[in-house]
Write an enzyme that holds these catalytic residues in place. Structure first.
Site, mmCIF file in Angstrom:
data_model
loop_
_atom_site.group_PDB
_atom_site.id
_atom_site.type_symbol
_atom_site.label_atom_id
_atom_site.label_comp_id
_atom_site.label_asym_id
_atom_site.label_seq_id
_atom_site.Cartn_x
_atom_site.Cartn_y
_atom_site.Cartn_z
ATOM 1 N N ASP A 139 2.098 13.529 3.970
ATOM 2 C CA ASP A 139 3.005 14.510 4.574
ATOM 3 C C ASP A 139 3.899 15.081 3.466
ATOM 4 O O ASP A 139 4.441 14.345 2.644
ATOM 5 C CB ASP A 139 3.855 13.834 5.650
ATOM 6 C CG ASP A 139 4.589 14.827 6.531
ATOM 7 O OD1 ASP A 139 4.330 14.838 7.746
ATOM 8 O OD2 ASP A 139 5.441 15.589 6.002
ATOM 9 N N ILE A 140 4.024 16.389 3.443
ATOM 10 C CA ILE A 140 4.756 17.055 2.368
ATOM 11 C C ILE A 140 6.259 16.726 2.399
ATOM 12 O O ILE A 140 6.918 16.707 1.361
ATOM 13 C CB ILE A 140 4.519 18.589 2.395
ATOM 14 C CG1 ILE A 140 4.783 19.211 1.041
ATOM 15 C CG2 ILE A 140 5.291 19.275 3.501
ATOM 16 C CD1 ILE A 140 3.792 18.857 -0.005
ATOM 17 N N HIS B 5 -3.018 15.516 14.824
ATOM 18 C CA HIS B 5 -2.827 14.644 13.665
ATOM 19 C C HIS B 5 -2.070 13.389 14.056
ATOM 20 O O HIS B 5 -1.245 13.410 14.967
ATOM 21 C CB HIS B 5 -2.097 15.379 12.528
ATOM 22 C CG HIS B 5 -0.821 16.032 12.935
ATOM 23 N ND1 HIS B 5 -0.765 17.249 13.578
ATOM 24 C CD2 HIS B 5 0.472 15.634 12.802
ATOM 25 C CE1 HIS B 5 0.496 17.584 13.809
ATOM 26 N NE2 HIS B 5 1.267 16.607 13.354
HETATM 27 P P1 5GP Z 1 4.366 17.486 13.977
HETATM 28 O O1 5GP Z 1 3.462 18.688 14.245
HETATM 29 O O2 5GP Z 1 3.652 16.174 14.203
HETATM 30 O O3 5GP Z 1 5.644 17.580 14.750
HETATM 31 O O4 5GP Z 1 4.785 17.528 12.449
HETATM 32 C C1 5GP Z 1 3.964 18.089 11.464
HETATM 33 C C2 5GP Z 1 4.123 17.335 10.158
HETATM 34 O O5 5GP Z 1 3.332 18.014 9.197
HETATM 35 C C3 5GP Z 1 5.550 17.275 9.607
HETATM 36 O O6 5GP Z 1 5.874 15.925 9.318
HETATM 37 C C4 5GP Z 1 5.499 18.136 8.335
HETATM 38 O O7 5GP Z 1 6.296 17.632 7.299
HETATM 39 C C5 5GP Z 1 4.026 18.108 7.977
HETATM 40 N N1 5GP Z 1 3.567 19.345 7.347
HETATM 41 C C6 5GP Z 1 3.772 20.611 7.792
HETATM 42 N N2 5GP Z 1 3.184 21.507 6.980
HETATM 43 C C7 5GP Z 1 2.581 20.792 5.998
HETATM 44 C C8 5GP Z 1 1.809 21.159 4.852
HETATM 45 O O8 5GP Z 1 1.547 22.329 4.572
HETATM 46 N N3 5GP Z 1 1.341 20.142 4.073
HETATM 47 C C9 5GP Z 1 1.597 18.835 4.346
HETATM 48 N N4 5GP Z 1 1.102 17.900 3.514
HETATM 49 N N5 5GP Z 1 2.334 18.444 5.417
HETATM 50 C C10 5GP Z 1 2.819 19.408 6.228
#
Ligand code: 5GP
Length: 128
Positions: free
Chosen positions: A28-29, A92
Site C-alpha cells: 500500500d502506497i 482488495h
Molecule cells: P480502500 O479502497 O480499501 O478503502 O483503500 C484503498 C487503499 O489503496 C488505501 O489504503 C490506499 O492507500 C491504497 N492505494 C490507493 N491508490 C494506490 C496506488 O496507486 N498504489 C498503491 N500501492 N496503493 C494505493
C-alpha cells in the site's frame, strides 16, 4: 481500467510482493504500518463478494500465502486482515503487520516511507 488493474499489468509502478496468473500483491502506497500489503484478483471486480465462489476462495488462499511471507519478513504479533474498498473500486484485501490493535486504525494518519524502505520491505516479503 482500475488503477489496481494498471498496477497489476505493470503500467503503473508498484512495490510488488507476490503474483501469479490470477492474483497480484503489492505494498500500500500509504501504509498503516510498514509492510501493509494489498492483495487483488487480476480480474477487475469492484465488490469482493461479487467474485465467483471459486475466485473468492482462491483469492483468500493466495492472501494466506502472502500473509505467511509477510509475517516472516516483517516482525509482528499478527497479520491483521481487512476489506473496505471505500476508495478503490477493485476488490482488495488489506494485510497489515500488527504490534497492537492501534496499528489498524483506518482513520489514523497514514505513513509515507522512503522509496528505498518500501523497496527493501517488498523484496524481503517476496523472498521470505
Ligand atoms: P480502500 O479502497 O480499501 O478503502 O483503500 C484503498 C487503499 O489503496 C488505501 O489504503 C490506499 O492507500 C491504497 N492505494 C490507493 N491508490 C494506490 C496506488 O496507486 N498504489 C498503491 N500501492 N496503493 C494505493
Amino acid at each position: 481500467m482500475s488503477i489496481f488493474s494498471r498496477i497489476a499489468a505493470g503500467e503503473i509502478p508498484s512495490y510488488k510482493v507476490a503474483a501469479d496468473d490470477r492474483h497480484f500483491a503489492f505494498l500500500d502506497i500509504n501504509p498503516m504500518a510498514p509492510g501493509h500489503t494489498l492483495v487483488i484478483p487480476r480480474r477487475e471486480v469492484d465488490y469482493l463478494f461479487d467474485l465467483t465462489p471459486q475466485e473468492y476462495a482462491d483469492l483468500w488462499a493466495f492472501a494466506r500465502e502472502v500473509a505467511l511471507k509477510l509475517k516472516k519478513a516483517v516482525p509482528c504479533k499478527r497479520v491483521g486482515v481487512a476489506v473496505l474498498g471505500m476508495e478503490v473500486p477493485h476488490a482488495h484485501i488489506h494485510l497489515v503487520p500488527l504490534q497492537s490493535e492501534s496499528d489498524m486504525d483506518f482513520r489514523a494518519p497514514k505513513l509515507s516511507l522512503p522509496a528505498e524502505e518500501m523497496e527493501r520491505i517488498a523484496s524481503a516479503i517476496a523472498s521470505a
